[in-house]
Design an enzyme around this catalytic site. Sequence first.
Site, PDB file in Angstrom:
ATOM      1  N   THR A  98      -2.973  47.927  10.924  1.00 19.12           N
ATOM      2  CA  THR A  98      -2.706  47.674   9.511  1.00 19.12           C
ATOM      3  C   THR A  98      -3.120  48.912   8.732  1.00 19.12           C
ATOM      4  O   THR A  98      -4.308  49.203   8.588  1.00 19.12           O
ATOM      5  CB  THR A  98      -3.477  46.445   9.006  1.00 19.12           C
ATOM      6  OG1 THR A  98      -3.089  45.298   9.770  1.00 19.12           O
ATOM      7  CG2 THR A  98      -3.176  46.188   7.537  1.00 19.12           C
ATOM      8  N   TYR A 172       5.502  44.241   4.422  1.00 18.42           N
ATOM      9  CA  TYR A 172       5.230  42.799   4.459  1.00 18.42           C
ATOM     10  C   TYR A 172       3.777  42.520   4.824  1.00 18.42           C
ATOM     11  O   TYR A 172       3.133  41.640   4.236  1.00 18.42           O
ATOM     12  CB  TYR A 172       6.151  42.084   5.452  1.00 18.42           C
ATOM     13  CG  TYR A 172       5.785  40.621   5.529  1.00 18.42           C
ATOM     14  CD1 TYR A 172       6.134  39.748   4.509  1.00 18.42           C
ATOM     15  CD2 TYR A 172       5.021  40.133   6.589  1.00 18.42           C
ATOM     16  CE1 TYR A 172       5.740  38.421   4.543  1.00 18.42           C
ATOM     17  CE2 TYR A 172       4.629  38.807   6.629  1.00 18.42           C
ATOM     18  CZ  TYR A 172       4.992  37.958   5.604  1.00 18.42           C
ATOM     19  OH  TYR A 172       4.580  36.647   5.633  1.00 18.42           O
ATOM     20  N   LYS A 173       3.241  43.256   5.804  1.00 19.33           N
ATOM     21  CA  LYS A 173       1.858  43.016   6.221  1.00 19.33           C
ATOM     22  C   LYS A 173       0.895  43.229   5.052  1.00 19.33           C
ATOM     23  O   LYS A 173      -0.066  42.468   4.877  1.00 19.33           O
ATOM     24  CB  LYS A 173       1.484  43.957   7.382  1.00 19.33           C
ATOM     25  CG  LYS A 173       0.059  43.731   7.941  1.00 19.33           C
ATOM     26  CD  LYS A 173      -0.067  42.371   8.595  1.00 19.33           C
ATOM     27  CE  LYS A 173      -1.494  41.989   8.962  1.00 19.33           C
ATOM     28  NZ  LYS A 173      -2.103  42.828   9.977  1.00 19.33           N
ATOM     29  N   LEU A 174       1.145  44.242   4.243  1.00 24.59           N
ATOM     30  CA  LEU A 174       0.272  44.486   3.100  1.00 24.59           C
ATOM     31  C   LEU A 174       0.412  43.379   2.058  1.00 24.59           C
ATOM     32  O   LEU A 174      -0.577  42.964   1.444  1.00 24.59           O
ATOM     33  CB  LEU A 174       0.586  45.852   2.489  1.00 24.59           C
ATOM     34  CG  LEU A 174       0.294  47.055   3.388  1.00 24.59           C
ATOM     35  CD1 LEU A 174       0.686  48.353   2.684  1.00 24.59           C
ATOM     36  CD2 LEU A 174      -1.171  47.102   3.807  1.00 24.59           C
TER      37      LEU A 174
END
Length: 295
Positions: A98, A172-174
């Site tokens: 991440t 999207y992960k953030l």
Amino acid sequence: MAKIGFLGAGNMGNGMALRLLEAGHTVQVYNRTQSKLAPLVGRGAIAKNSAREAAESAEAIFAMVGDDIASQAVWLGDEGALAATNSSNKPLIIECSTLSHSWVMELSRNVADRGLQYIDCPVTGLPEAALSGALTLFLGGSKSVISMAQDYLRPISSKQIHFGEIGAGTAYKLVVNLMGSIQIAATAEALLVAERAGLDLNMVAEALGTGGSGSPQVANNSKLMVAGDHETNVVFSSNWRLKDTRYGVDFAGQLGQASLLGTVAQELFQRLVDAGFADSAESKIIDVLRVQSDK
């Protein structure tokens, strides 16, 4: 089967590398703290002294490290993994950490300049999911490259979501991690209000986790907050939660979208880390709010 370089053997990387070993791949693994490699070596992994060594002759290179600084360290420089690439060694680059969106884009350009293919592949799931091959992958990159990588991706995942081109998986992960940070802070505040109202907090935590405002973040963290145990078997520390929140807030700002709630959550996690609880569970944020309420 393929020869794979794997960079990072923390809680998540360890399980992911093990799954690749169990799938029959040869795994050359590097971790800054060499002692963490022992369990993998015991299962057949080959320990290497540098990221560059781990990448030698690899057909694919994974990274699962903590932040931008760690990612830069394992990929770049004379001892970085990309230094092992050349005309006869063109591995597929799979970055699962991440990271900030800006660094992912910079790294992907560096990879492209070397004539290599890059998959933006942040993951979600607890260490148990990594061990069982049940991670969800948030993918960004070419469909054809992702299809080509399935021998490497299937062993570590039970679900894959392709969001678009390189950078889309990290975007999207953030977003989802920023939302999680806000949910954790909101859960802490809700429990403190319930506490002052004299409600049974175990009952409240159960209702919150399964009710209309529930989510895995709410369910897991509300129970930890009620138990008050933020030091035992820490799955996700306050320090990493702060990092993810900061990356999310910064990304929103780069897009011209102010993250008002995210900024508040970031400030609260910053206070927690500044107070000396960087290694405590993220659920300890309830104590920051409790102290603030008592003033």
